[in-house]
Design an enzyme around this catalytic site. Structure first.
Site, mmCIF file in Angstrom:
data_model
loop_
_atom_site.group_PDB
_atom_site.id
_atom_site.type_symbol
_atom_site.label_atom_id
_atom_site.label_comp_id
_atom_site.label_asym_id
_atom_site.label_seq_id
_atom_site.Cartn_x
_atom_site.Cartn_y
_atom_site.Cartn_z
ATOM 1 N N GLY A 221 0.943 -1.568 0.013
ATOM 2 C CA GLY A 221 0.436 -0.156 -0.248
ATOM 3 C C GLY A 221 0.757 1.594 0.120
ATOM 4 O O GLY A 221 1.694 1.112 -0.402
ATOM 5 N N ASN A 222 0.210 2.670 -0.116
ATOM 6 C CA ASN A 222 0.544 3.585 0.309
ATOM 7 C C ASN A 222 0.073 4.131 1.394
ATOM 8 O O ASN A 222 -0.851 4.015 2.272
ATOM 9 C CB ASN A 222 0.817 4.030 -0.721
ATOM 10 C CG ASN A 222 -0.667 5.125 -1.667
ATOM 11 O OD1 ASN A 222 -1.319 5.428 -1.003
ATOM 12 N ND2 ASN A 222 -0.448 4.445 -2.560
ATOM 13 N N ARG A 223 0.841 5.507 1.428
ATOM 14 C CA ARG A 223 1.005 6.315 2.954
ATOM 15 C C ARG A 223 -0.472 7.813 2.498
ATOM 16 O O ARG A 223 -0.866 8.213 3.687
ATOM 17 C CB ARG A 223 2.105 7.027 3.565
ATOM 18 C CG ARG A 223 2.807 6.489 3.908
ATOM 19 C CD ARG A 223 3.941 6.828 4.679
ATOM 20 N NE ARG A 223 5.039 6.354 5.597
ATOM 21 C CZ ARG A 223 5.100 5.827 6.064
ATOM 22 N NH1 ARG A 223 3.871 5.636 7.195
ATOM 23 N NH2 ARG A 223 5.991 4.775 6.700
#
Ligand code: C5P
Length: 416
Positions: A221-223
């Site tokens: 995922g990412n932030r």
């Protein structure tokens, strides 16, 4: 320190009145000065002491109290914004007709401040041709209508008519104030009525960050929190647009009065965006989309015992949604992309942006710096953002730094 603005919260007699307490609270916590005007019917649902304690000001109801100070005129003239939440079918009809038989009606008539209305009623009342016509009158006067959403109503039934969530009403109201403030005090009235510049425009927005599954319990995922994308949704709603949101794993609440399609991975977002783009006039790709996904998704949990000391993942490229939408755009469709970059040098950041817009083929690219620098976070997950907007020739057309809401308005200003 910012100067407190005066916000009037008008509460009318519907069961959603109890949620208006949270609206008052949010404005107070935001540093604004809040005056509540409750109709007598509203006070049957929520107590005056509660509203006075939360607003930190006396609550007015009666037109015939404080006559010497001409209270409705004094309150109305001093207001920067009036928010009516919940607005019943009856109160909407009265505002549309310009009736002034109570303190709220008088105050609204005596004020030139922008007005934000959050309807709440049963579906039948919302769909009634009388209400439909009254709401159309309000919209035509530049009044912002936020909601209602579709969901649970007071009884066991559900449908359209549920008051939009307090968080969204507050965000939309602050978006309206923001635009008025940026246009300068003198043109307040003009901005208030021009505030609905996106009325009826069909805007498609993606927000959040995709998750690429590895196995049933893990993902890459990412932030991205989705805050900038949701601020775009709220700002577009405040300006009257008809919004569709494609939401990937948001950390913030989704407005209930927009069509929302929940997705998780880039492939799911690709499918949803491609379908929804068919009927959109404006497409804004604010989501952080993974460029790659695991080639295979394991059916069972990946085991340390099987993998050993190192584990190599094979990734395959995801479709580039933005580039695809730009390549197959409908005539007249406006396509706006984002470039979240960790580059710290301003010139190199712009060069990356210019390179990206030529590859993506979109009309505008919103370039912003993201990541952690000396303990501070920029862009992702924060309340503020700093962006530079490039056009398709790489020319800077706009720059904005501030709340994600003010950045959202600057992006929406690109829509003509
Ligand atoms: O190539 P990059 O990910 O930096 O591009 C950012 C822009 O492209 C964003 O608007 C993002 O939403 C979009 N994007 C996309 N599909 C991908 C990757 C990014 O639409 N697979």
């Amino acid at each position: 320190m910012k100067t407190p603005r005066t916000i009037i919260v008008g509460i009318t007699g519907g069961i959603a009145a109890y949620k208006a307490v949270n609206i008052v609270r949010a404005f107070v916590l935001n540093g604004d000065s809040v005056h509540v005007i409750a109709t007598p019917a509203a006070l049957r649902f929520v107590g005056k002491p509660t509203l006075e304690a939360i607003s930190r000001n006396p609550v007015h109801t009666d037109l015939y109290e404080g006559v010497a100070e001409v209270r409705h005129v004094a309150i109305g003239q001093g207001a920067d914004l009036i928010v009516v939440a919940p607005a019943t079918a009856n109160s909407i009809a009265k505002i549309a007709a310009g009736l002034a038989d109570d303190l709220l009606g008088n105050t609204i008539l005596a004020s030139t401040a922008p007005l934000v209305i959050a309807p709440a009623m049963h579906t039948e009342m919302w769909n009634n041709p009388a209400t439909v016509a009254n709401v159309a009158v309000l919209r035509s006067r530049g009044i912002t209508i936020v909601g209602p959403g579709v969901g649970r109503l007071t009884g066991t039934d559900s449908g359209a008519g549920r008051m939009e969530e307090p968080e969204t009403i507050v965000a939309v109201a602050l978006a309206v104030l923001d635009r008025v403030a940026s246009a300068g005090e003198q043109s307040r009235e003009a901005v208030a009525s021009a505030g609905q510049d996106l009325t009826g425009r069909r805007v498609l927005i993606s927000a959040g960050g995709t998750r690429e599954p590895l196995d049933p319990v893990r993902f890459l995922g990412n932030r991205s929190s989705g805050k900038q994308g949701v601020a775009l949704v709220q700002a577009a709603l405040a300006r009257g647009a008809s919004v569709t949101l494609i939401a990937a794993n948001l950390e913030v609440a989704v407005p209930t009065s927009v069509t929302t399609i929940l997705v998780s991975s880039a492939v799911e977002m690709h499918e949803a965006m491609t379908l929804a783009a068919d009927s959109a006039e404006v497409v804004i790709m604010a989501a952080a989309v993974a460029d790659y996904r695991p080639k295979t998704v394991q059916l069972g949990k990946i085991k340390k015992a099987d993998a050993g000391d190192t584990l190599t993942l094979e990734l395959v490229k995801n479709p580039d949604i933005l580039a695809g939408l730009a390549a197959s755009r409908k005539p007249g469709q406006l396509i706006i992309g984002f470039a979240a970059e960790t580059e710290t040098d301003a010139d190199r950041l712009l060069a990356l942006g210019r390179d990206k817009i030529s590859r993506k083929g979109c009309d505008f690219l919103v370039v912003n710096r993201v990541g952690h620098t000396s303990g501070a976070t920029e862009g992702f997950g924060t309340e503020r953002n700093t962006v530079t907007v490039l056009d398709r020739h790489g020319v800077i057309v706009n720059e904005a730094s501030g709340s994600k809401m003010s950045v959202a308005n600057c992006i929406l200003d690109l829509i003509r």
